[in-house]
Enzyme design. Sequence first.
Site, PDB file in Angstrom:
ATOM      1  N   ALA A 152       7.504  -4.107  -0.219  1.00 41.89           N
ATOM      2  CA  ALA A 152       7.816  -2.592   0.359  1.00 41.89           C
ATOM      3  C   ALA A 152       6.743  -1.721   0.033  1.00 41.89           C
ATOM      4  O   ALA A 152       6.968  -1.143  -0.955  1.00 41.89           O
ATOM      5  CB  ALA A 152       9.306  -2.210   0.113  1.00 41.89           C
ATOM      6  N   GLU A 167      -0.620   7.454  -1.344  1.00 40.07           N
ATOM      7  CA  GLU A 167      -0.128   8.349  -0.589  1.00 40.07           C
ATOM      8  C   GLU A 167      -0.082   8.011   1.160  1.00 40.07           C
ATOM      9  O   GLU A 167      -0.263   9.009   1.806  1.00 40.07           O
ATOM     10  CB  GLU A 167      -0.489   9.658  -0.826  1.00 40.07           C
ATOM     11  CG  GLU A 167      -0.424  10.340  -2.171  1.00 40.07           C
ATOM     12  CD  GLU A 167       0.944  10.425  -2.561  1.00 40.07           C
ATOM     13  OE1 GLU A 167       1.848  10.317  -1.715  1.00 40.07           O
ATOM     14  OE2 GLU A 167       1.321  11.041  -3.783  1.00 40.07           O
TER      15      GLU A 167
END
Length: 383
Positions: free
Chosen positions: A128, A363
């Site tokens: 994930a 990010e």
Amino acid sequence: MADAETLRSMVDQTRRLVREELIPAEEWVEEHDEIPGHIVDRLRQFGYFGMTIPENYGGLGLSMFEEVSVVCEIGYASPVFRSYFGTSNGVGTLGIIIDGTEEQRREYLPRIAAGDLVASFCLTEPGAGSDAASLTTRATRDGDGYVINGTKRFTTNSPHAGIFTVFARTGPKEQKTSGISAFLVERGTPGITIGPRNKKMGFRGAHTADVIFEDCRVPATSLLGGREGVGFKTAMKSLDHARLHMSAVATGLSERIIDEGVRYASQRVQFGEPIANFQLIQGMLADCEAEALASRAMVERVARMRDDGRGVTKETACCKYFTTEALGRIADRVMQIHGGYGYIKEYPIERLFRDARLLRIYEGTSQIQQLIIAREMLKEKAA
């Protein structure tokens, strides 16, 4: 929010710290894969661990514009220095500030702001990454607490962290994101194991590792905000800030790399004159400068928009996408200007080139930013 004179003083002090202490330490950090203790102490003294933490919890309480102004200066040095306190200002603490209980804020924020407690953010898993909603780490209610099982990957500062914001599934998978909760888990809690440090292409001195939870029991008071099912929303609330913060890092690093290119081009002599006199070199430098100026303008404008309370999800994604992609182009041009010398470690561009590459990935990758931008555009059009 600081007044203009206070902000100018903060920016000037940061600029001096960067040039007098951080840049001279870069080669040592690269060689030893560590940030010297005296440098960490200086970062604490300047209050950088608490830039985003409100003053009533011991932080500086900077506005978004003030924060990016300071971060652009810090980003001029190797990004590993900023990385050490980055999670303590962003994803590692924003969840506590936004959704934490008052008891959780008072317990952790003052120590994080002082730099005594390093924060880490445990969202990504082996299966994930960009698809964070598919996480499988599970927190099962057991009596007056929860038992957490799962593995988190690429957790920045986890080898040094004292507090982890851990995202785990408390509801069935069918609930998707509404079944995800966040927990504040202290280092030393039985059941936590920190894996070996990842060996990375760049960012030596900034450490990431797996964090493994095996029957890790935490009290119910560890549940962020005291409510199940809001964890994913908490993570998403932090992302506008994170994208803008990283855009400021990319902008500062772009300006550093340009200065390295101008310095080299002015000193390197070929055909009897500095290569800076050659128009093709000038063209590359001009392209770099234009993109860096556009990056700074975007970051400052969107930071002011956010401070005004406007929704900036699309705009922060635009910033993250443009500034980091521009940084990649700038680093590539300056490497080219250095020629063969840029490929050896004698000049900083070799290291900065490797460091710059990461900013287009973490990010939120550039491709994820593109999807966010387009999604927000289509929503606006439909409205």
